[in-house]
Design an enzyme around this catalytic site. Sequence first.
Site, short mmCIF file in Angstrom:
data_model
loop_
_atom_site.label_atom_id
_atom_site.label_comp_id
_atom_site.label_asym_id
_atom_site.label_seq_id
_atom_site.Cartn_x
_atom_site.Cartn_y
_atom_site.Cartn_z
N SER A 172 26.17 36.59 -21.12
CA SER A 172 24.76 36.40 -20.85
C SER A 172 24.52 36.15 -19.36
CB SER A 172 24.23 35.27 -21.72
OG SER A 172 22.84 35.32 -21.83
N ASP B 141 20.74 42.75 -29.82
CA ASP B 141 20.73 41.51 -29.05
C ASP B 141 19.28 41.11 -28.75
OD1 ASP B 141 20.85 39.56 -26.97
OD2 ASP B 141 22.82 40.30 -26.36
N HIS C 123 23.42 37.67 -30.21
CA HIS C 123 23.55 37.61 -28.75
C HIS C 123 25.00 37.41 -28.36
CE1 HIS C 123 22.60 36.98 -24.63
NE2 HIS C 123 22.72 35.66 -24.65
#
Length: 496
Positions: A222, A437, A465
Amino acid sequence: MRSPRWLAALLALLTLVATACASEADDDPVAEPPIDATPEEPADGPVEGPNGFVPDEIEWEECGATECGVLDVPLDYEQPEGKLLTLFITRAPAEGERLGALFVNPGGPGASAAEMAAVLPMILPGEITDHFDIIGVDPRGVGGSSPIDCGVEATELYGVDPTMEDDADREAVLAISEEYIDDCTIRYGDLLPHVGTADVARDMDAVRAALGDEQLSFLGFSYGSMIGQVYADLFPENIRSMILDGIVELGPTGLEAAATQAEGFETALARWVEHCASDCEVSPDALGAVEQVLAASEQPGGIPAPGADRAAGPGEANLGITYALYSQQLWGSLDDALAQALEGDGTRLVGLADGYIGIGDFEVYFAVNCLDFAWPTGDPQAFFDAAKAAGEESPHFGEAIVVDYIRCADWPVEPDPVEAVTAEGAPPILVVSTTGDPATPYEAGVRVADTLETGVLVTNEGDGHTVVADGNDCIDDIVTKYLVDQEVPEDDTVCD
């Protein structure tokens, strides 16, 4: 953006996804291994780091299942002889023949990489932990690295209505944001200009140098993918291998990125609704349940929550629902919370919101994002207008997600936006992107893989995610071969 809040790692550690693997091959010269997979022998002492900075050697101590240490680095790398700040680092040494150090970052901004490095060895494939020291460096301002701790609690920030029905909503958001900004400025005015991703990347390179290694490997989830991109642009020759999972795209403005993320959550909501078509408590109208709960939270006093410390107002409801969309493992909790809320009890909904709040440091989250992206500073109305526009495109989450960044309207440090990078001269970089996602939409990964000179796209067809170390055999096999054997997959490989 909001994705980059620590959930990348912590949810990745919890979620198990059954998978199979397929390839869609292209002949691409980038798929050739860049170097031999030979062990790296650390130098006798620290080597040169960023901007000529030569760090001290790290003195390691036992810290539970790992080792830990600290390293002093410049507050401002352009003034290496000036003020210093202290980084906190954990290391899980390689269990076999060492190939080098694998630096990891869970995202955020605001999540502790040091904590992640203590947990990740338990779920990474054994071939990786056999050959790599797992290194976690808390980013500056986070955890043990000169942490920022402003006085306004996250429950207060998210206890106001993020959707603007009237002037009272607007005034409440601006008031709590002003209080938060003032407190951060008073306490950490000297540090705030120096917590951006470029300095986080330089810190990582300083730790590499302190280890005595000429190169490092990196696994970033991320927001960690943003750190990786910036590092690859600054120090391409210092990379042995790099994996980016759940991609934050560099280049869009902050408002553009927030609106795009809201679209990702709308997509995730649609997938959850499809999942709940028949066998959820809120079936057959799962979407209607979400809308009813959001509407009920807007009523005076919100939804009573006798088992929590506060009612489920619109801030808690919105935050709790979006949190549950990060991972399939939380879908059942979302169903339970909505069913309870429809009965007039918002306790579980508040619990979901608190689960989100408890993962990382919000002070650093805004300090980094307000610095690293372009914003219409000094113009709160531009944020409110953009939020309404995002709400038209993403009716359940768009306005709330964009309004969250109202802190950046009056942030005390001018933005210094991080632009898209090509990372010329870097070895092949694995870009892992998941089709469902919610927080870092799949298309961002496609674009970043194309923009990076040596980007190699690996698509995960699924929900949630991030995916590396989630129990996806296809993804983990690719990652292991890439890290250990320097075997680069073909571009556009697909796992499902």
